[in-house]
Design an enzyme around this catalytic site. Structure first.
Site, mmCIF file in Angstrom:
data_model
loop_
_atom_site.group_PDB
_atom_site.id
_atom_site.type_symbol
_atom_site.label_atom_id
_atom_site.label_comp_id
_atom_site.label_asym_id
_atom_site.label_seq_id
_atom_site.Cartn_x
_atom_site.Cartn_y
_atom_site.Cartn_z
ATOM 1 N N GLU A 77 -18.310 -3.390 -11.073
ATOM 2 C CA GLU A 77 -19.177 -2.309 -11.550
ATOM 3 C C GLU A 77 -18.813 -1.052 -10.769
ATOM 4 O O GLU A 77 -19.183 -0.909 -9.606
ATOM 5 C CB GLU A 77 -20.650 -2.680 -11.313
ATOM 6 C CG GLU A 77 -21.600 -1.643 -11.870
ATOM 7 C CD GLU A 77 -22.997 -1.684 -11.272
ATOM 8 O OE1 GLU A 77 -23.926 -1.211 -11.926
ATOM 9 O OE2 GLU A 77 -23.166 -2.166 -10.139
ATOM 10 N N ASP A 133 -21.177 -6.418 -7.946
ATOM 11 C CA ASP A 133 -22.220 -5.404 -8.032
ATOM 12 C C ASP A 133 -21.868 -4.192 -7.167
ATOM 13 O O ASP A 133 -21.400 -4.346 -6.038
ATOM 14 C CB ASP A 133 -23.537 -6.042 -7.533
ATOM 15 C CG ASP A 133 -24.746 -5.182 -7.816
ATOM 16 O OD1 ASP A 133 -24.973 -4.859 -8.977
ATOM 17 O OD2 ASP A 133 -25.483 -4.842 -6.859
#
Ligand code: NOJ
Length: 552
Positions: free
Chosen positions: A244, A204
């Protein structure tokens, strides 16, 4: 390097499927999806043909950001089950040849994480340095990633009178990666889940994670990412980091660790995704072609992850304002369908006004563009969003298994469901697995076929990308070439059927184009071939040479 020697690089030819346990299948009837439910659906996923399951956060969490606010990096949210239930999912998945990767959310914790509860007790608490503090509100303050929801990245902690950093919501304080103890904690969490059998992580918010906190000296922030990668690989040689990183290609190259490929194994192609939507809006593939050509050349072991939708807003932040408005007008004409001034809160089918030809063409692209495809649950049956749910959550509704009002997701009363399914033309009654499972014309079977063909065409994940010459502006014709062969695909972005005069000059006289989605076999007459495409049509071919020994 020969493909046949490198088949252990499984992520190069994987089919990734992202789901949230909470919204997939509820086994115990409390209205919340759980691991026991997911275990019962592994066969469905195996049938679909996926090879890698990405589980969105499932750790204990106050759930104020859908689990991206963790209170225990080692736990399983009791609403979803236990470690035992998790292991059962892992075992079943492995048995069906499916790897599992999990979200690694370590840029921040929940403000209810025990570290933060300690840290805010006093300025000299041993956990104080686990977070990033400032005595005054920094001058270069900026709105967070969620404009309109948070106006500052710094929040005053009343008790100690200092401000803490939060790149996302104020209840998600950023951890201090300059603190070796924090780095150690991150490594331990990685080690724990690897030991539980996962094959890697979707990481993330990577750029936020490695950013040096103000006034600290951590040297090259990429060294931290290299450290993580080295640690990961020591513990498991097959494990991957799927990052990401929504940044321009030039910077993404650095996050791969450049030509050495020493940082993230894979990255989502946000630029390609946004260009795809611009191309769809314009009914002209030029923008997408430009993006694909601009992709930096990455190490053979690195990989792009293609996607057309994920669990967040469909961000258009890397387009110019004019381009973004073109996409908004085409696919989110109503202001209520937009968010943060940059994104769309709808799923693919409603954006494409339910046109099955166009929807199929988009998924055909997803599975044939260079890279590894990533599906968001429900895409394979054409689920829509629930427009009554505000913000990013509109696309996070329960998986629609059958035509009952709860979509077969749960036996609980509708009012107890973790989220309400859409009530419009995309309600479970109209869109569900059972209805599509036995219908050869369904989207589900279309996606299943694409996956089967993709899996038989390793060139897509490995090959060298080339845009092919022809005479139709609205058509993207591309090929992927490797030592095992050559895959060719054509996609018509326009509503009008057309005939494409394709040139494959460098192919052998006796080569044929074999249709991978139909029965045709066409001789490559001196390298020239004429291909018919329907409105929003698509074709997949393999260049077949006599004696190449491949099936179709
Ligand atoms: C990115 C995730 O995709 C998003 O859903 C989340 O809110 C933020 N990171 C914060 O963790």
């Amino acid at each position: 390097m020969r493909i046949t020697d490198t088949s252990d690089l499984w992520w190069k030819t994987a089919v990734v499927y992202c789901l949230d346990v909470e919204t997939f299948l509820d086994d115990n009837g409390d209205g919340v999806g759980d691991f026991a439910g997911l275990a019962r659906r592994i066969d469905y996923l195996a049938d679909l043909g996926i090879t890698c399951l990405w589980l969105m956060p499932f750790s204990p969490s106050p759930d104020r950001d859908d689990g991206y606010d963790v209170t225990d990096f080692y736990g399983v949210d009791p609403r979803l089950g236990t470690h035992g239930d998790f292991v059962e999912v892992m075992r079943t998945a492995r048995d069906r040849g499916i790897r599992v990767i999990v979200d690694l959310v370590v840029n921040h914790t929940s403000d209810r994480h025990p570290w933060f509860l300690e840290a805010r007790k006093s300025v000299d608490n041993p956990y104080r340095d686990y977070y990033v503090w400032s005595k005054t509100k920094p001058k270069n303050d900026a709105p967070t990633v969620f404009p309109g929801e948070e106006s500052s990245m710094w929040e005053l902690d009343e008790k100690t009178g200092e401000y803490f950093l939060h790149s996302f919501y104020r209840h998600q304080p950023d951890v201090n990666i300059a603190n070796p103890k924090v780095r150690n904690e991150i490594a331990k969490a990685i080690g724990f889940w690897l030991q539980m059998g996962v094959s890697g992580f979707r990481v993330d918010a990577v750029p936020f994670l490695i950013e040096a906190p103000k006034d600290t000296e951590i040297g090259d922030p990429h060294e931290f990412l290299r450290d993580i990668r080295r640690f990961l690989q020591r513990r498991s040689s097959e494990a991957v980091l799927l990052g990401e990183v929504n940044l321009p290609y030039r910077q993404q190259f650095d996050y791969f660790g450049g030509a050495a490929g020493s940082e993230l194994t894979m990255q989502f192609d946000f630029i390609g995704m946004q260009s795809l939507y611009l191309s769809l809006a314009r009914r002209d593939p030029t923008a997408l072609i430009r993006a694909l050509r601009q992709r930096p050349e990455i190490a053979p072991e690195s990989q792009w992850a293609n996607f057309v939708r994920n669990h967040d807003e469909l961000t258009l932040d890397k387009l110019t304002e004019k381009q973004r408005n073109e996409v908004f007008e085409a696919f989110a004409p109503d202001e209520s369908q937009r968010i943060y001034g940059r994104g769309i809160t709808r799923r693919v089918p409603p954006m494409l006004e339910g046109d099955p030809r166009r929807i199929r063409m988009v998924y055909s692209l997803l599975f044939s563009l260079p890279g590894t495809p990533v599906l968001f649950y429900g895409e394979e049956i054409g689920m829509g969003e629930n427009a009554d749910i505000p913000g990013r959550s509109s696309v996070r509704t329960p998986m629609q298994w059958d035509a009952t009002p709860t979509g077969g997701f749960s036996s609980a009363r509708s009012s107890r469901l973790v989220a309400q399914p859409p009530g419009d033309g995309y309600a479970p009654e109209h869109v569900n697995v059972v209805a599509q499972r036995d219908d050869p014309d369904s989207l589900l079977q279309h996606v299943q076929r694409l996956i089967a063909r993709y899996r038989a065409s390793a060139e897509i994940g490995w090959g060298e990308f080339e845009v092919l010459e022809h005479d139709q502006k609205a058509v993207l014709a591309h090929s992927m070439r490797s030592d095992i062969g050559r895959f060719v695909a054509l996609h018509n972005f326009a509503e009008r059927p057309m005939n494409v005069q394709l040139r494959l000059d460098d192919e052998a006289e006796d080569a044929n184009l074999v249709d991978l989605l139909g029965p045709e076999r066409m001789p490559l007459d001196g390298g020239h071939v004429s291909v018919e495409l329907g409105a929003y049509g698509y074709r997949w071919f393999r260049v077949s040479r006599p004696g190449d020994g491949r099936l179709g």
